[in-house]
Design a protein around this motif. Structure first.
Motif, PDB file in Angstrom:
ATOM      1  N   THR A   1      11.068 -93.411 -16.519  1.00  0.00           N
ATOM      2  CA  THR A   1       9.753 -92.960 -16.961  1.00  0.00           C
ATOM      3  C   THR A   1       9.438 -91.588 -16.348  1.00  0.00           C
ATOM      4  O   THR A   1       9.621 -91.390 -15.145  1.00  0.00           O
ATOM      5  N   PRO A   2       8.960 -90.651 -17.157  1.00  0.00           N
ATOM      6  CA  PRO A   2       8.634 -89.318 -16.634  1.00  0.00           C
ATOM      7  C   PRO A   2       7.574 -89.370 -15.529  1.00  0.00           C
ATOM      8  O   PRO A   2       6.703 -90.238 -15.508  1.00  0.00           O
ATOM      9  N   LYS A   3       7.661 -88.407 -14.646  1.00  0.00           N
ATOM     10  CA  LYS A   3       6.784 -88.334 -13.483  1.00  0.00           C
ATOM     11  C   LYS A   3       5.306 -88.357 -13.863  1.00  0.00           C
ATOM     12  O   LYS A   3       4.507 -89.057 -13.231  1.00  0.00           O
ATOM     13  N   GLN A   4       4.940 -87.608 -14.881  1.00  0.00           N
ATOM     14  CA  GLN A   4       3.528 -87.531 -15.244  1.00  0.00           C
ATOM     15  C   GLN A   4       2.975 -88.887 -15.675  1.00  0.00           C
ATOM     16  O   GLN A   4       1.807 -89.205 -15.393  1.00  0.00           O
ATOM     17  N   GLU A   5       3.788 -89.713 -16.324  1.00  0.00           N
ATOM     18  CA  GLU A   5       3.315 -91.048 -16.719  1.00  0.00           C
ATOM     19  C   GLU A   5       3.048 -91.919 -15.486  1.00  0.00           C
ATOM     20  O   GLU A   5       2.087 -92.687 -15.464  1.00  0.00           O
ATOM     21  N   TRP A   6       3.911 -91.800 -14.492  1.00  0.00           N
ATOM     22  CA  TRP A   6       3.665 -92.518 -13.230  1.00  0.00           C
ATOM     23  C   TRP A   6       2.363 -92.017 -12.600  1.00  0.00           C
ATOM     24  O   TRP A   6       1.524 -92.825 -12.170  1.00  0.00           O
ATOM     25  N   ILE A   7       2.189 -90.707 -12.546  1.00  0.00           N
ATOM     26  CA  ILE A   7       0.978 -90.147 -11.944  1.00  0.00           C
ATOM     27  C   ILE A   7      -0.252 -90.617 -12.707  1.00  0.00           C
ATOM     28  O   ILE A   7      -1.250 -91.045 -12.105  1.00  0.00           O
ATOM     29  N   ASP A   8      -0.195 -90.562 -14.033  1.00  0.00           N
ATOM     30  CA  ASP A   8      -1.328 -90.975 -14.864  1.00  0.00           C
ATOM     31  C   ASP A   8      -1.671 -92.455 -14.682  1.00  0.00           C
ATOM     32  O   ASP A   8      -2.817 -92.854 -14.885  1.00  0.00           O
ATOM     33  N   SER A   9      -0.691 -93.255 -14.284  1.00  0.00           N
ATOM     34  CA  SER A   9      -0.940 -94.686 -14.078  1.00  0.00           C
ATOM     35  C   SER A   9      -1.835 -94.949 -12.873  1.00  0.00           C
ATOM     36  O   SER A   9      -2.457 -96.005 -12.767  1.00  0.00           O
TER      37      SER A   9
ATOM     38  N   ASN B   1       8.182 -88.075  -5.613  1.00  0.00           N
ATOM     39  CA  ASN B   1       7.966 -86.777  -4.957  1.00  0.00           C
ATOM     40  C   ASN B   1       9.153 -86.333  -4.109  1.00  0.00           C
ATOM     41  O   ASN B   1       9.069 -85.294  -3.467  1.00  0.00           O
TER      42      ASN B   1
ATOM     43  N   TYR C   1      14.920 -87.799  -7.949  1.00  0.00           N
ATOM     44  CA  TYR C   1      13.750 -88.406  -8.573  1.00  0.00           C
ATOM     45  C   TYR C   1      13.926 -89.917  -8.592  1.00  0.00           C
ATOM     46  O   TYR C   1      14.822 -90.448  -9.237  1.00  0.00           O
TER      47      TYR C   1
END
Length: 152
Positions: free
Chosen positions: A83-91, A107, A112
Motif C-alpha cells: 500500500t502506498p505511503k500516503q494511504e497509510w498516512i491518510d488512515s 518512514n 519502505y
C-alpha cells in the motif's frame, strides 16, 4: 480482536504499548491482523538471506520482542506492505502509533516497510546484540532476546 498469541511473544517491558495501540486502532474501526511479532535470530538470518534489505541477524527489533508487523482493514480499505505511503498516512494509523511512541517503518530511510511498528531507538539493537555476543559467545543466536529486561 487482538491476537494475544503474538502479543504474548513480545517483550513484557513494552507489550502493553502494542496492546494499547491495537485497541485504539480497533476503537477507530480498524480490523488489525498481526502478521509478525517476535522472531528468533535464526529466522532473521533466513529472512536476511532471502532479501538483503531485511535486517541482518541481531539488528531487527523483532528479535528483541519490540516490534510488530500488521495489516489493517476497514470497509473496502486494506492496508498492507504494498500500500502506498500516503494511504497509510491518510488512515491515521502512523499518527496513532506516534502517540504511543512507536516508530513507523513507512518512514525508514533505506527500506519502505509500512507494516512495521517498533519502540526502539536507532542503535539499540546493535548495542544489545554486541552484549549477547560477548556474554554468550557460543550460543548467542539461540537466546530468546524477547525475554530479557533490556535497558532503554
Amino acid at each position: 480482536m487482538i491476537n494475544s498469541q503474538h502479543i504474548s511473544l513480545l517483550n513484557p517491558q513494552k507489550s502493553h504499548v502494542f496492546r494499547d495501540f491495537i485497541y485504539e486502532l480497533e476503537d477507530n474501526g480498524w480490523q488489525v491482523i498481526i502478521t509478525q511479532s517476535w522472531r528468533n535470530f535464526l529466522v532473521q538470518e533466513r529472512l536476511h538471506k532471502q532479501n538483503p534489505k531485511n535486517a541482518a541477524p541481531g539488528n531487527s527489533s523483532h528479535e528483541y520482542g519490540f516490534a510488530i508487523d500488521i495489516n489493517a482493514k476497514k470497509g473496502t480499505i486494506h492496508l498492507k506492505k504494498a500500500t502506498p505511503k500516503q494511504e497509510w498516512i491518510d488512515s491515521g494509523i502512523p499518527a496513532i502509533a506516534e502517540k504511543y511512541g512507536l516508530r513507523w517503518g513507512g518512514n525508514f530511510l533505506t527500506y519502505y516497510d509500512p507494516i512495521h511498528f517498533d519502540c526502539v531507538k536507532p542503535g539499540d539493537t546493535a548495542r544489545w546484540f554486541n552484549y549477547l555476543k560477548k556474554t554468550y559467545p557460543d550460543n548467542y543466536l539461540l537466546i530468546e532476546a524477547n525475554k530479557i529486561n533490556w535497558k532503554f
